[in-house]
Design a protein around this motif. Sequence first.
Motif, short mmCIF file in Angstrom:
data_model
loop_
_atom_site.label_atom_id
_atom_site.label_comp_id
_atom_site.label_asym_id
_atom_site.label_seq_id
_atom_site.Cartn_x
_atom_site.Cartn_y
_atom_site.Cartn_z
N ILE A 163 88.84 60.72 66.96
CA ILE A 163 89.20 59.91 68.13
C ILE A 163 90.72 59.77 68.24
O ILE A 163 91.30 59.93 69.31
CB ILE A 163 88.54 58.52 68.05
CG1 ILE A 163 87.02 58.65 68.17
CG2 ILE A 163 89.07 57.60 69.15
CD1 ILE A 163 86.27 57.37 67.92
N VAL A 164 91.34 59.48 67.10
CA VAL A 164 92.80 59.32 67.11
C VAL A 164 93.47 60.65 67.47
O VAL A 164 94.46 60.69 68.20
CB VAL A 164 93.30 58.81 65.74
CG1 VAL A 164 94.80 58.61 65.76
CG2 VAL A 164 92.63 57.50 65.39
N LEU A 165 92.91 61.74 66.96
CA LEU A 165 93.45 63.06 67.31
C LEU A 165 93.25 63.32 68.80
O LEU A 165 94.12 63.90 69.46
CB LEU A 165 92.76 64.13 66.48
CG LEU A 165 93.23 65.57 66.68
CD1 LEU A 165 94.70 65.71 66.30
CD2 LEU A 165 92.39 66.54 65.86
N THR A 166 92.12 62.89 69.32
CA THR A 166 91.85 63.05 70.75
C THR A 166 92.87 62.30 71.58
O THR A 166 93.28 62.75 72.66
CB THR A 166 90.43 62.54 71.09
OG1 THR A 166 89.48 63.27 70.32
CG2 THR A 166 90.11 62.71 72.56
N THR A 194 103.86 67.54 73.56
CA THR A 194 102.50 67.41 73.03
C THR A 194 102.49 67.49 71.50
O THR A 194 101.80 66.73 70.83
CB THR A 194 101.60 68.52 73.61
OG1 THR A 194 101.59 68.40 75.03
CG2 THR A 194 100.18 68.41 73.09
N SER A 195 103.26 68.42 70.95
CA SER A 195 103.30 68.60 69.50
C SER A 195 103.84 67.36 68.80
O SER A 195 103.29 66.90 67.79
CB SER A 195 104.14 69.81 69.13
OG SER A 195 103.58 70.99 69.67
N LEU A 196 104.93 66.80 69.36
CA LEU A 196 105.51 65.60 68.75
C LEU A 196 104.56 64.41 68.83
O LEU A 196 104.42 63.65 67.88
CB LEU A 196 106.84 65.27 69.43
CG LEU A 196 108.02 66.20 69.10
CD1 LEU A 196 109.22 65.89 69.99
CD2 LEU A 196 108.41 66.05 67.63
N THR A 197 103.91 64.27 69.97
CA THR A 197 102.96 63.16 70.13
C THR A 197 101.81 63.30 69.14
O THR A 197 101.41 62.34 68.48
CB THR A 197 102.39 63.15 71.56
OG1 THR A 197 103.47 63.16 72.49
CG2 THR A 197 101.55 61.92 71.80
N THR A 198 101.26 64.51 69.04
CA THR A 198 100.15 64.75 68.12
C THR A 198 100.60 64.55 66.67
O THR A 198 99.86 63.97 65.86
CB THR A 198 99.62 66.19 68.29
OG1 THR A 198 99.31 66.42 69.67
CG2 THR A 198 98.37 66.40 67.46
N LEU A 226 100.56 61.69 61.57
CA LEU A 226 101.32 61.02 60.51
C LEU A 226 100.84 59.59 60.31
O LEU A 226 100.79 59.10 59.18
CB LEU A 226 102.81 61.06 60.84
CG LEU A 226 103.51 62.40 60.61
CD1 LEU A 226 104.90 62.39 61.23
CD2 LEU A 226 103.60 62.72 59.12
N ALA A 227 100.49 58.92 61.41
CA ALA A 227 99.98 57.55 61.31
C ALA A 227 98.67 57.53 60.50
O ALA A 227 98.46 56.68 59.63
CB ALA A 227 99.76 56.96 62.70
N MET A 238 94.21 65.39 56.78
CA MET A 238 95.31 65.15 57.71
C MET A 238 96.52 66.03 57.43
O MET A 238 97.18 66.50 58.35
CB MET A 238 95.73 63.67 57.63
CG MET A 238 94.78 62.71 58.31
SD MET A 238 94.69 63.00 60.10
CE MET A 238 93.05 63.68 60.23
N PHE A 239 96.79 66.27 56.13
CA PHE A 239 97.93 67.12 55.78
C PHE A 239 97.71 68.53 56.32
O PHE A 239 98.66 69.17 56.82
CB PHE A 239 98.10 67.16 54.26
CG PHE A 239 99.28 67.96 53.80
CD1 PHE A 239 100.57 67.48 53.98
CD2 PHE A 239 99.11 69.20 53.20
CE1 PHE A 239 101.67 68.23 53.57
CE2 PHE A 239 100.20 69.95 52.78
CZ PHE A 239 101.49 69.45 52.96
N ALA A 240 96.49 69.03 56.23
CA ALA A 240 96.18 70.35 56.77
C ALA A 240 96.42 70.39 58.28
O ALA A 240 96.96 71.37 58.82
CB ALA A 240 94.73 70.73 56.45
#
Length: 1000
Positions: A557-560, A931-935, A940-941, A954-956
């Motif tokens: 969801i957070v990734l979405t 988009t990349s920076l936002t994602t 990171l959060a 998440m690291f992957a």
Amino acid sequence: MQNKGLIKVFAILFGLVCLYQLSFTFITSKVEDEAEEFAVQKVGENVENYSERRDLVEARYLDSIANEEIIAGITYAGAKDKELNKGLDLKGGINVILQISVKDILGGLANDSNDPAFRKALAEADAAQTDSQENYIDLFFESFNNIPNAKLASPDVFANKTLSDEINFNMTNEEVEPIIRRKIDESITSAFEVLRKRIDKFGVTQPNIQRLGNSGRILVELPGAKDISRVKNLLQSTAQLEFWHVYKSNQLGNFLVQANNKLAQMKRSEKTESAKEEDSASTSGDSEIDELLADAEDSTQVETGANPLFDLMLSPGSQGGPVLATFKVQDTAQVMEYLNKPQIRSMLPSDMRYAKFVWGVPNEETQTSALYALKGNRNMEPPLSGSVITDAQQTYDQLGRIAVSMQMDGTGAKIWEDMTGKASNEQSQIAIVLDNIVYSAPGVSSGAISGGRSEISGDFSITEGQDLANVLRAGKLPASAEIIQSEVVGPSLGQEAIDSGIMSFVIALILVLIWMILYYGKAGIFADIALAVNILFIFGVLAGLGAVLTLPGIAGIVLTIGMSVDANVLIFERIKEELAKGKMQRDAIKDGFNNALSSILDANITTGLTGLILFVLGTGPIKGFATTLLIGIATSLFTAIFITRLFIDGYGIKGKSLDFATSLTKNLFTNMNIDFLGKRKVAYIISGIFIFVSVGSLFVQGLNQGVDFVGGRAYTVRFADDVNPSDVQQDLVAEFGSAEAKTFGPDNQLKITTKYRVNDEGSTVDEEIQQTLYNALQSYLPADLSYEDFVDGADDKTVGIMQSMKVGATIADDIKNASFWAVLGSLIVVFLYILLRFRKWQFSLGAVAAVFHDVLVVLGIFSLLYKVMPFNMEIDQAFIAAILTVIGYSLNDTVVVFDRIREYVNEHTSWPLGKTVNAALNSTLSRTLNTSLTTLVVLLAIFIFGGESIRGFMFALIVGVIVGTYSSLFIATPVMFDSVKKKSQIQKKEKPKTEEAATA
């Protein structure tokens, strides 16, 4: 945008439906908080078994108010059925995959045939299954058909009385096979139904049980289950209930004496033979003194072992009772070995030669067990079996002890009446045997019992009595069920996962909301509102579908959230381009939305395809991640295209100006003219070095494969104080032979893995290994921590096993292969989609080359760093989910670029291809980086605040996003460009130019 009114009505109604669905979760949460508060006040903290008592009081409170109206006719029981389901990792509980033994079913269909060909085929299928992906039945048929002249329709195999209606002697193997396959499928379906009935009565809310293909595997998820050993026993118990006549102790008393004497004689003979062998090998045999000493020693040894059976016996049975004798539990295997020796059984009286020796229920306090002898027959079949039971309830006997009463059908009632009548006449007893253990052997003195009612009494607890009644009522499993994969999560760890998941969710959301406002001003506020609506839709749909929310699901969801921003960014950037061309705001908004639609759809479809593959092939938390990702993609499309548009158009109607930027970001990324293609050779060299190092590390150092892929057991253990993993590992190796201990999160928590006895099945093996683990860690645990407290799942648990997982070697191999095909399948599907969408294989080649590049780099980084990073970097199912997500993200980026290239090719027909490609890359750079920076901020959060269990995952994704952004610019597009031998394949009107001129 047409039909704005219809879209408003739909959005409002859908939002209200989502709020309604989520209201059940709020209601149950409020009631359960009140129940917990009531239990805490009712039970003092200093009371013994505080957690268990508190849980019991809480459960009783909830039961008492379950059907009381809370609001608008909604009761707690009704709301509980409709609340948002929480997965194992958020609620604690158990997740197991059971393997129904197809071998047992085959044996039953063949009436346990001893036919050499049948037994050989079973043995070969057993051996082949350890490293094969085929189903057991396929391996069996393959082995059987390779045996010369072997016939499935033989009377010694399947052409027996049981299957005579369907199989006859004249049928070929090919004709018999589909019948046996159907019979096996029916048996597995029966097992599934039996397990479902047992689970429904277990009392766990929102259980999940499903068949996994045609492999005979059944997935069972019980969120919130705390008594793990009870769950495992309930799932694996075959419930083979039998009623037998039993011999009295005085009928076999002489036999036991004779058996003891015969065993003593056999031991003396063995020692005499052994002594003779030693004498013949001795060089000092001429010494009379040596002979005398040898005789004396031998005599002493014979005296010591003079009573092999009686030396183990604690006490004989009472005269005329059903118990022959009592022994220690640890000696039961030795006693049974003695009694089943052919020389010993031959001493049984002729009318007792079919006697069957069995044990009673072990006494937990004294660790003893009683020996019984059942009146067997030639076929060793009981006079009455448990299949006649129609109902069973936990009750109390005449002495107030916990018992289980049973009701039989008509056939069973008649046989039961005959059995009890015979027992009454002979003043004998009937043994009630469950899974080859005597639970009780009541005497019958008041005549035959009619009506088919009977009772099992014994040393039961209430839960044991309830479980036994549940198992008998549900019926017996048609074959043994072994746990080949299991995961157990303690409730306290689940609560920590909820806390960390919510924290990461809130932080990521706040960061994204602030960023959109800082970058796009008022337009960013509208995007934020659409994002909030999107989140409401996601949770509402999850609740409405009855989907399970897991920790990876929260991550999804957070990734979405991060990825849904992409659609708004694409739209806003296109509107800014149209405004820069001098168009009126209204026209710019309309064209911006229309022009962005193609890129948005392509990007989301490619990500959706990888999510779909995850959903189909994944299990448990991975399926949860895929579910939220797919739902998020759908709701993100709707909110970005329609909800955002509603707000922007509504604002524009009032004549107000909307800049889609702030004073700080207005001129960012404008008039960019980077020669991306000119730098492609440098990029190839850099990527080549990365890939070379990655492949080299994969060959030399390999990957840290998790339990999912290699099999074994993994335990997350928390200690009161910080521990040194190296010291702990040494102690574990001393016990298990091979084990690994790594810090998992805080310094007082370790993840311990071992492959010790991974192929041994059964709850007793699991308990033995947990006991060994407890013993090995004794010096690091509090002195007053008992074994039970070390392994149990108390809510307030702070020390002990917080989570455990077991994966059998066979299923680990299956998981590994399924993961490989999932990754390969996603690449093929995406290649075909891009080929169909862009109609040029060069685009597909560029996209797949970039994806291969990204996957190799991520694998290489995990191979290089897993020994030095302070968090878990195992390659498991979650990692495969991350890889597939990386593939989706990388393609998302690439497709947006390709879409712009195709648009520019059609618009600027006179431009050389190199100029067209560079212009397209520069025009999408703002969207790509935004988009990349936002994602990345979102990821990171989660990485920092989302909990240890998903940190590697998440690291992957973080590495994948960085590499994916790079590859879409410097790998995918250059490979596509270089693969176009004739530039007319992309741009028909382009004039021939040198490559240098084209890229200038």
